[in-house]
Design a protein around this motif. Structure first.
Motif, mmCIF file in Angstrom:
data_model
loop_
_atom_site.group_PDB
_atom_site.id
_atom_site.type_symbol
_atom_site.label_atom_id
_atom_site.label_comp_id
_atom_site.label_asym_id
_atom_site.label_seq_id
_atom_site.Cartn_x
_atom_site.Cartn_y
_atom_site.Cartn_z
ATOM 1 N N UNK A 59 68.669 21.686 32.111
ATOM 2 C CA UNK A 59 68.273 22.241 33.405
ATOM 3 C C UNK A 59 68.290 21.131 34.459
ATOM 4 N N UNK A 60 68.504 21.510 35.705
ATOM 5 C CA UNK A 60 68.489 20.573 36.831
ATOM 6 C C UNK A 60 67.333 20.903 37.746
ATOM 7 N N UNK A 61 66.670 19.868 38.267
ATOM 8 C CA UNK A 61 65.518 20.065 39.132
ATOM 9 C C UNK A 61 65.509 18.975 40.201
ATOM 10 N N UNK A 64 61.203 14.248 43.850
ATOM 11 C CA UNK A 64 61.137 13.022 44.659
ATOM 12 C C UNK A 64 62.445 12.749 45.383
ATOM 13 N N UNK A 65 63.086 13.808 45.858
ATOM 14 C CA UNK A 65 64.319 13.678 46.618
ATOM 15 C C UNK A 65 65.539 13.373 45.779
ATOM 16 N N UNK A 66 65.442 13.473 44.466
ATOM 17 C CA UNK A 66 66.570 13.201 43.594
ATOM 18 C C UNK A 66 66.841 14.398 42.693
ATOM 19 N N UNK A 67 68.074 14.488 42.237
ATOM 20 C CA UNK A 67 68.445 15.514 41.275
ATOM 21 C C UNK A 67 68.199 14.956 39.879
ATOM 22 N N UNK A 141 56.678 18.329 38.337
ATOM 23 C CA UNK A 141 57.652 19.302 38.847
ATOM 24 C C UNK A 141 58.246 20.145 37.712
ATOM 25 N N UNK A 142 58.547 19.508 36.575
ATOM 26 C CA UNK A 142 59.061 20.274 35.439
ATOM 27 C C UNK A 142 58.005 21.248 34.937
ATOM 28 N N UNK A 143 56.767 20.771 34.820
ATOM 29 C CA UNK A 143 55.683 21.649 34.372
ATOM 30 C C UNK A 143 55.560 22.859 35.282
#
Length: 424
Positions: A59-61, A64-67, A141-143
């Motif tokens: 998965x992509x998320x 902090x302004x990064x992929x 963010x993942x959580x």
């Protein structure tokens, strides 16, 4: 028996960790909103009852302004109305999320019997420098993404990792004590920072006594942080001697209820998969997976049940059985879930002489079948099953004992019957 490929890197590759991280690990201070988004006091997440949009895979998320990316493993037969454990597995330096997922999330995924959602995040530059707290923010963010889409028991969040991954797990325990229920740090050190580190979190540390990459003293320091935080009685746990090819696991006494500290020292170097009785690490034979799973699965969910409890009392543990003057075997239920359970058998020598080898016999109830077993070798998986000692735990001195464990499918409310123990 649990099988997984040996995917961990060599000690020489891991030795790069110290050079890559010296002076570079900063823990970022995150705002209250980030912590509140995964507050452990909630019973279940927004994803409960919803048709999921997330699927297993990479998965992509944005974080902090990064992929950023992570690997996700959703249980087979996922039930949108069942709150699941959420387990983060952090990779080592120059490792990857794919390494962690391919190895069964440090061997826990096969043992979980589809009772947990697994996550393996990918570190920047294949590490966890956690510069300005960016990797803690990724954890948040993942959580949040997972819990908004899937059904998670917020009292059952866990993290583990080896080497640099252990350092990141320690950072999570320090900074997210109200979010994470327990962590396991394998051969770790304070490399990803410790923002906070004053509140209790259940903690299991594992370390080799002659670790040439991260000295065992560094692992002891992490452990002692949570010995203090959890109110445990200070002690110096026994550790195995050089050449013994064994491990010693110590459960600290006096800890605050619900916040145990456990420490396992093994006669070995920098590896996540030590094997008792052997100097060669092996993912399929290591004792670490079974002990970590037992540590994590001991914690009871505080999420209210969705179905009424049974009206019949649970079965009592049968007394030890066996021929007088030989060995005895005692079964106990460790954990259960819909469609499966985990059990453990203690083999004891209550005689005044040493026994060399043992065999336990037990009868599984109808519909029960062993799916994995550790610290022993089984013949049969259903009905009448026999379990013979492993190469490293067959010799028991007077009043000594050992254990083997297993997971099984089926209803665990009926314990195995006809539990016997014989010794040649």
């Amino acid at each position: 028996m649990l099988k997984r490929r040996h995917l961990f890197p060599s000690i020489a590759a891991a030795a790069l960790l110290l050079a890559a991280t010296t002076g570079g690990a900063l823990s970022g201070g995150l705002g209250e909103a980030a912590v509140a988004s995964t507050n452990g006091t909630l019973a279940a997440t927004a994803g409960c009852g919803k048709a999921p949009t997330l699927t297993s895979g990479t998965r992509t998320i944005q974080s902090s302004g990064q992929s950023r990316t992570y690997n996700l493993r959703i249980p087979d037969g996922y039930d949108r109305n069942r709150p699941y454990r959420l387990i983060f597995g952090f990779h080592w330096l120059n490792g990857s999320a794919n390494n962690v997922s391919s190895a069964g999330y440090y061997g826990l995924q096969p043992l979980s019997n589809n009772s947990a959602i697994f996550v393996a995040p990918q570190g920047i530059n294949a590490g966890w420098a956690n510069t300005n707290g960016r990797d803690l923010t990724l954890f948040d963010d993942i959580s949040r993404q997972i819990e908004n889409d899937l059904c998670v028991d917020t009292t059952q969040r866990f993290a583990l990792g080896w080497s640099y991954g252990g350092a990141m797990s320690y950072a999570v325990a320090c900074a997210r004590p109200t979010v994470i229920r327990a962590v396991t740090v394998i051969s770790g050190a304070n490399l990803s920072g410790c923002n906070g580190g004053t509140q209790p979190v259940a903690y299991f540390g594992i370390h080799g006594t002659f670790d040439s990459v991260l000295n065992i003293s560094q692992g002891r320091q992490l452990r002692d942080t949570f010995v203090r935080n959890n109110g445990c009685t200070a002690q110096s746990p026994r550790e195995p001697s050089r050449g013994s090819l064994t491990h010693i696991t110590t459960a600290y006494s006096g800890c605050r209820a619900g916040y145990p500290v456990q420490w396992a020292a093994f006669d070995g170097d920098h590896t996540p998969s030590p094997v008792d009785g052997s100097g060669s690490p092996n993912d399929s034979r290591t004792w670490t997976s079974g002990e970590i799973w037992r540590f994590f699965s001991q914690f009871e969910s505080t999420t209210p049940p969705t179905t009424p409890p049974p009206t019949t009392p649970p079965p009592t543990t049968p007394p030890p059985t066996g021929e007088p003057g030989t060995c005895t075997a005692t079964y106990r239920a460790v954990n259960s879930w819909p469609g499966g359970f985990q059990g453990e058998v203690t083999v004891a020598n209550n005689t005044t002489t040493t026994i060399n080898g043992w065999t336990v016999g037990l009868t599984l109830a109808g519909g029960q079948a062993i799916s994995s077993l550790w610290s022993g070798t089984n013949t049969g998986t259903t009905g009448n099953v026999s379990v013979r000692n492993a190469a490293y735990n067959g010799t028991l001195g007077s009043n000594a004992s050992t254990t083997f464990g297993f997971t099984a499918t089926g209803d665990g409310s009926t314990p195995p019957g006809n539990v016997t123990c014989t010794s040649p």
